[in-house]
Design an enzyme around this catalytic site. Structure first.
Site, mmCIF file in Angstrom:
data_model
loop_
_atom_site.group_PDB
_atom_site.id
_atom_site.type_symbol
_atom_site.label_atom_id
_atom_site.label_comp_id
_atom_site.label_asym_id
_atom_site.label_seq_id
_atom_site.Cartn_x
_atom_site.Cartn_y
_atom_site.Cartn_z
ATOM 1 N N LYS A 38 0.851 -1.026 0.165
ATOM 2 C CA LYS A 38 -0.052 0.007 -0.001
ATOM 3 C C LYS A 38 0.817 1.268 -0.117
ATOM 4 O O LYS A 38 1.912 1.272 0.785
ATOM 5 C CB LYS A 38 -0.813 0.057 1.103
ATOM 6 C CG LYS A 38 -1.842 1.052 1.171
ATOM 7 C CD LYS A 38 -2.643 0.870 2.625
ATOM 8 C CE LYS A 38 -3.946 1.903 2.411
ATOM 9 N NZ LYS A 38 -4.818 1.951 3.860
ATOM 10 N N SER A 92 -9.730 1.612 2.726
ATOM 11 C CA SER A 92 -8.843 2.296 1.857
ATOM 12 C C SER A 92 -7.651 1.513 1.365
ATOM 13 O O SER A 92 -6.955 2.100 0.420
ATOM 14 C CB SER A 92 -8.289 3.528 2.627
ATOM 15 O OG SER A 92 -7.384 2.845 3.884
ATOM 16 N N SER A 127 -9.641 -0.769 7.038
ATOM 17 C CA SER A 127 -9.273 -0.758 5.833
ATOM 18 C C SER A 127 -8.306 -1.873 4.933
ATOM 19 O O SER A 127 -7.891 -1.830 4.024
ATOM 20 C CB SER A 127 -8.434 0.528 5.665
ATOM 21 O OG SER A 127 -9.381 1.420 5.827
#
Lengths: 93, 458
Positions: free
Chosen positions: B69, B144, B168
């Site tokens: 990420k 996210s 997330s």
């Protein structure tokens, strides 16, 4: 508690963000804050505020110098420098 | 292919790391429209893979392609956090989790797309465009950690790392039919993770199987003196299945959960009962305040954490003759609407005259929610719930911030309390959208949750 748009502009100034012309964000903020106010109607006097899970206790390291990022490296990503320092618009005068 | 399967094939030399990366790269090129990556690194990954000749059994991720990420630092690589304000910023150091991955022999294939600064639940709040769900391009992948989930679901990597604050890692894993784990707070170092809400953030793995996610977790987890909230993981024995007690909160009956998800929850309960677990009724009366609590505490923390983005030391700068104006213009142009909203909510909650009523009151409610969870988990080993109230929704269908926040109602409490949770894929709804079932446990109970997850997976 009514959320005032005038106070929101002051908050935006504290946060260094412009919202004067953004009605939509102001409306969203008013709605969100009024919704979150539900917590103020609950009696929580018995509970101490919690800032970290209980398994964590902030630890201090020993007060000894350690190596870190060098000045030249730290300046590498800066938008404006004079080779030794970050530069910003004149603040005083 | 799972990581486990890949390791077997790598060991037998049926496939080489180079071929494995090429397979992942081919998936990336074919499904480029998903927009899973902000910075693909397949060319670098191929060079890294070429150097790996002799299989190393001591390196649990030797030759395995992993996606990261884009709020986790890799030295010399862009670290954008999905934001315009960091669009061209490159990290000066490796996060501790990246050091751990490299020591384990992993090959990083890219930095994945994400909701800006980890604030979002759909993958639609990135400055680099929305990510699409590989299983159905009209759907969101969740957020996210949108790209981290999408990249694994699309075969562009065999596993990935995301960050979990209000769900997330778990929510996008559920939406994409994958396994996601939120570790016990403090057990995975946050050094090198760009902070959103420091008292809640945790890096977590996403994989195609429970075993894969557990393997990734084992690699990234370590005590780290660079993280002042780091704690040593305490291994615990896993009881026999007939000794395990699991609770389902009665409050679930009042929540707006999709009917097919409720049905799957019942099926999951039956499977665990057949395996020997006993179910107990539990109550978490403060569950209904989780969203408000979370949406006051995390914006307050983020308003402080994001104050550093002022255009002086790194990132976007919108110049002006006046410093204050420069700050305002830089931040207003650099941050998206959701980040702006949350910074302002947080600043308001922390401001004089409102601090007690908003922030402190939310911290008290956090204590109450956590207390209820700890009490419940002292009489049962795990809590069973759906991961999300609905399956993946269509792109652009949720516009109201309050509706978006409601996606996280079942994944927020664990972050507030600092306890671990795992989301396991468990069937699909009638439209073919994956359903995730979640198990939450007391601190350091990941081993138990992983074993229960394997039972559901089978």
């Amino acid at each position: 508690m009514k959320v005032s748009k005038i106070y929101l502009e002051k908050v935006a100034s504290l946060a260094k963000i412009e919202i004067e012309s953004n009605e939509s964000i102001q409306d969203d903020l008013v709605r969100l804050l009024e919704h979150f106010e539900e917590l103020s109607r609950v009696d929580l006097s018995f509970f101490e505020p919690m800032s970290l899970p209980p398994q964590c206790r902030l630890k201090f390291r020993s007060d000894e110098p350690q190596t870190g990022i060098k000045q030249t490296e730290a300046l590498k990503e800066a938008p404006k420098t004079n080779c030794k320092f970050y530069t910003v618009p004149k603040i005083i005068g | 292919m799972t990581i486990k399967e890949a390791r077997v094939r790598l060991k037998k030399m049926e496939i080489s790391p180079l071929e494995l990366v090429k397979v992942c790269k081919a998936q990336f090129e074919e499904k480029h429209d998903i927009n899973a990556f902000i910075t693909p690194m397949y060319d670098e990954a191929l060079k890294d893979a070429e150097k790996l000749i002799n299989f190393d059994d001591y390196k649990p991720l030797w030759g395995i392609p992993i996606a990261i990420k884009d709020n986790i630092a890799i030295k010399g690589v862009r670290l954008t956090c999905g934001s315009k304000i960091l669009a061209s910023y490159k990290s000066l150091f490796d996060a501790t989790v990246i050091e751990n991955l490299k020591k384990a022999g992993a090959i990083v294939v890219g930095k994945t797309n994400m909701d800006e600064f980890a604030m979002g639940s759909s993958g639609e709040y990135s400055a680099f465009g929305s990510t699409k769900n590989p299983l159905d391009r009209s759907l969101v992948p969740g957020g996210s950690s949108s790209g981290s989930a999408a990249s694994v679901a699309a075969g562009m990597a065999l596993g990935s790392l995301g960050s979990d604050t209000g769900g997330s890692v778990r929510q996008p894993a559920a939406f994409c039919g994958l396994v996601g784990i939120r570790p016990t707070y403090g057990t995975v170092s946050r050094y090198g993770l760009v902070a959103f809400a420091s008292s809640v953030d945790q890096i977590g793995p996403i994989g195609t199987s429970v075993e894969d996610a557990a393997l990734l977790l084992n690699v990234i987890r370590s005590y780290d003196k660079n993280d002042s909230t780091s704690v040593e993981f305490l291994d615990s024995n896993v009881p026999k299945m007939n000794e395990i007690r699991i609770g389902i909160p009665v409050e679930l009956e009042e929540l707006p959960i999709q009917n097919e998800i409720k049905t799957k929850l019942e099926e999951a309960k039956k499977i665990l009962e057949q395996a020997g677990a006993k179910f107990v009724k539990i109550s978490l009366p403060s569950l209904k305040y989780s969203i408000s609590t979370y949406q006051l505490i995390t914006p307050s923390e983020c308003s402080a954490n994001l104050a550093r983005f002022d255009g002086v030391r790194y990132g976007l700068q919108v110049s002006s003759d006046n410093l204050s104006t420069q700050y305002k213009k830089t931040r207003s142009e650099g941050f998206g609407s959701e980040v702006t909203r949350r910074i302002l909510v947080g600043t308001y909650a922390l401001s004089e005259g409102f601090f007690d009523a908003f922030y402190l009151q939310a911290c008290r409610m956090r204590a109450k929610i956590s207390h209820e969870l700890y009490e419940t988990l002292s009489i049962c080993h795990a809590i069973l719930t759906p991961t999300t109230p609905t399956t993946a929704f269509t792109l652009d269908s949720v516009q109201d911030p309050l509706d978006m926040y409601a996606c996280d109602m079942l994944t927020i409490p664990q972050g507030l309390a600092g306890i671990p949770a795992i989301s396991v894929p468990f069937g699909k709804d009638t439209k073919g959208r994956p359903i995730g079932i979640q198990l939450s446990g007391p601190a350091f109970s990941e081993n138990i949750l992983i074993e229960l997850g394997k039972v559901l997976e089978e």
